[in-house]
Design an enzyme around this catalytic site. Sequence first.
Site, mmCIF file in Angstrom:
data_model
loop_
_atom_site.group_PDB
_atom_site.id
_atom_site.type_symbol
_atom_site.label_atom_id
_atom_site.label_comp_id
_atom_site.label_asym_id
_atom_site.label_seq_id
_atom_site.Cartn_x
_atom_site.Cartn_y
_atom_site.Cartn_z
ATOM 1 N N GLU A 13 0.847 -1.194 0.000
ATOM 2 C CA GLU A 13 0.000 0.000 0.000
ATOM 3 C C GLU A 13 0.886 1.250 0.000
ATOM 4 O O GLU A 13 1.608 1.502 0.958
ATOM 5 C CB GLU A 13 -0.909 0.031 1.231
ATOM 6 C CG GLU A 13 -1.742 1.298 1.346
ATOM 7 C CD GLU A 13 -2.444 1.453 2.676
ATOM 8 O OE1 GLU A 13 -2.814 2.595 3.022
ATOM 9 O OE2 GLU A 13 -2.621 0.436 3.391
ATOM 10 N N ARG A 18 0.363 10.453 0.207
ATOM 11 C CA ARG A 18 0.696 11.527 1.146
ATOM 12 C C ARG A 18 1.894 12.343 0.701
ATOM 13 O O ARG A 18 2.284 13.287 1.389
ATOM 14 C CB ARG A 18 0.979 10.938 2.545
ATOM 15 C CG ARG A 18 -0.175 10.147 3.127
ATOM 16 C CD ARG A 18 0.168 9.629 4.512
ATOM 17 N NE ARG A 18 -0.789 8.640 4.967
ATOM 18 C CZ ARG A 18 -0.692 7.970 6.120
ATOM 19 N NH1 ARG A 18 0.348 8.191 6.915
ATOM 20 N NH2 ARG A 18 -1.601 7.078 6.458
ATOM 21 N N THR A 49 -4.744 6.058 1.587
ATOM 22 C CA THR A 49 -5.161 7.429 1.890
ATOM 23 C C THR A 49 -6.020 8.001 0.758
ATOM 24 O O THR A 49 -5.873 9.153 0.369
ATOM 25 C CB THR A 49 -3.958 8.353 2.186
ATOM 26 O OG1 THR A 49 -2.951 7.636 2.907
ATOM 27 C CG2 THR A 49 -4.392 9.537 3.051
ATOM 28 N N LYS A 51 -11.054 -1.901 6.723
ATOM 29 C CA LYS A 51 -9.865 -1.488 7.460
ATOM 30 C C LYS A 51 -10.318 -0.936 8.817
ATOM 31 O O LYS A 51 -11.211 -0.090 8.872
ATOM 32 C CB LYS A 51 -9.135 -0.412 6.656
ATOM 33 C CG LYS A 51 -7.997 0.282 7.383
ATOM 34 C CD LYS A 51 -7.379 1.332 6.467
ATOM 35 C CE LYS A 51 -6.321 2.161 7.154
ATOM 36 N NZ LYS A 51 -5.649 3.092 6.234
#
Length: 213
Positions: A47, A51, A74, A134
């Site tokens: 993953e 960011r 994200t 998640k």
Amino acid sequence: MTPHAASEITEALCRRAPVIPVLVVEDAAQARPLAEALVAGGLPVLEVTLRTPAALEAIREMALVEGAIVGAGTLITPDDVEAAQGAGARFGVSPGATPMLLDAARAGELPLLPGAATATEAMALLERGYTVQKFFPAEAAGGVAALRALAGPLPRIRFCPTGGVGAGNAADYLALPNTLCVGGSWVAPKEMVTAGDWTGIAALARAAAGLGR
């Protein structure tokens, strides 16, 4: 892609290894050797969090590594979904879930691992068909005890806890019946990535790959 189909895909991904590395890539030039080290250590599902300015290029580079299954983390907005797919992400991960984000992932055929921190959020996602979620932020949201408590009333949901999960507590999460795998950044420490210590990262990955087995 229906939420049910998305959850079937994300469940299969979560079962590939006990840990999904959560990666913050500052320099795209480090992406391929980082992915190679993690895959060599037994962690093929990666993953890359959106960011940093280098994140999308990092996804493109990692996607070229044999054996790597690269996703984007994200994801916050529909634009994030589109950008992630354009970079070659094969799945997406979000810290939470909004109707717009869920709709964008479904329309774009991107398998999504949506985030939930409470029973209400988990139930709302289950109502839409997401049986794999998640649990974030795991430690701040109550940790192992909270996730264990959710197993009784919500037996259909399986989780990937992320947020505060590390080498010291990953096994505790993996022992829970409703945990498929965990997500964590400890397998690729910033200082080791900066130093290009790919051998060391591969060793951390091997140790993580042996958890819960």
